[in-house]
Design an enzyme around this catalytic site. Sequence first.
Site, PDB file in Angstrom:
ATOM      1  N   LYS A 176       0.831  -1.203   0.000  1.00 50.04           N
ATOM      2  CA  LYS A 176       0.000   0.000   0.000  1.00 50.04           C
ATOM      3  C   LYS A 176       0.868   1.257   0.000  1.00 50.04           C
ATOM      4  O   LYS A 176       0.659   2.167  -0.817  1.00 50.04           O
ATOM      5  CB  LYS A 176      -0.923   0.010   1.213  1.00 50.04           C
ATOM      6  CG  LYS A 176      -1.872   1.207   1.243  1.00 50.04           C
ATOM      7  CD  LYS A 176      -2.590   1.337   2.565  1.00 50.04           C
ATOM      8  CE  LYS A 176      -1.703   2.010   3.592  1.00 50.04           C
ATOM      9  NZ  LYS A 176      -2.423   2.326   4.847  1.00 50.04           N
ATOM     10  N   ASP A 194      -6.479   1.184   1.155  1.00 44.47           N
ATOM     11  CA  ASP A 194      -6.509   1.434   2.594  1.00 44.47           C
ATOM     12  C   ASP A 194      -7.885   1.040   3.128  1.00 44.47           C
ATOM     13  O   ASP A 194      -8.690   0.438   2.413  1.00 44.47           O
ATOM     14  CB  ASP A 194      -6.170   2.896   2.904  1.00 44.47           C
ATOM     15  CG  ASP A 194      -7.268   3.871   2.462  1.00 44.47           C
ATOM     16  OD1 ASP A 194      -8.235   3.446   1.789  1.00 44.47           O
ATOM     17  OD2 ASP A 194      -7.158   5.066   2.802  1.00 44.47           O
TER      18      ASP A 194
END
Length: 309
Positions: A176, A194
């Site tokens: 991420k 997220d």
Amino acid sequence: MGEQPSAKSNKAAKGASAAPAGAAPASKKPASGTSGKPASPATAKRPKSAKPESHLAMVRRARRINRELAEVYPYAHPELDFRNPFELLVATVLSAQTTDLRVNQTTPALFAKYPTPEDMAAAVPEELEAVIRPTGFFRAKARSLIGLSTALRDRYDGEVPGTLKDLVTLPGVGRKTANVVLGNAFGVPGLTVDTHFGRLVRRWKWTDQEDPEKVEAEIAAIFPKSEWTMLSHRIIFHGRRVCHSRKPACGACAIAHLCPSYGEGETDPEKAQKLLKYEMGGYPGQRLSPPPDYPGKPAPPLGTPAGPQ
């Protein structure tokens, strides 16, 4: 489609022009986004389709949601303040388990003290911890920052690498974080999965996966690669401002007509308007130094009240 009126209401409305199905009452103004495009939420829960949605229909709906979010948030952007890839990398690591606002309020002092990987690699741990304490988990984050800065100094000549393969080898950097840096510092398309992103794509029935990498793979198959970075910003913006986890502002949502989960939150337009956050609710944003086209107010420095977020 709205619910059918009762016989009593039919008599009362006899002779009046019929309103379109699902239209808001004339006495209530529709909620508007800061982009000037009015939201168009339905005012009655739509009946469930008799047939399950096909994959092709879902893809078309997903792409339409992306297009409409682009009109609502033409100014969508990464909400971490940064001036170079190193600052974005550090800020993204610090953003774990806290808000971007708190990170942005902390990094000015951090980068004044440690402007380069070489400076941060040589930091005294206790001194670094004291600077980043407001972001929480400061001991673990300090270890990651010193570790990744040391790796940048020793393995990459003090430069942040521009590939996913290299970025994920750095301490504290996962997929991420790597995608955030690649998409926003290097212009390499990536999806930032997220908590907001994952929650909304499941709420919209684009996927039922929970694992971030599986979510990323399924959403990547729906959209062209060129859309990935901006799609991430738009979804995260919408999740923070309108489509909240506990109480979505369904009645103030511009894409309510495309949402299979409409009705999970507040559907009354006036009540929903009060749930909006950041610039959508008239409050400061998360960046102390937002982009020039951002329509809201800059966030205040650390220790200054910012209003509901």
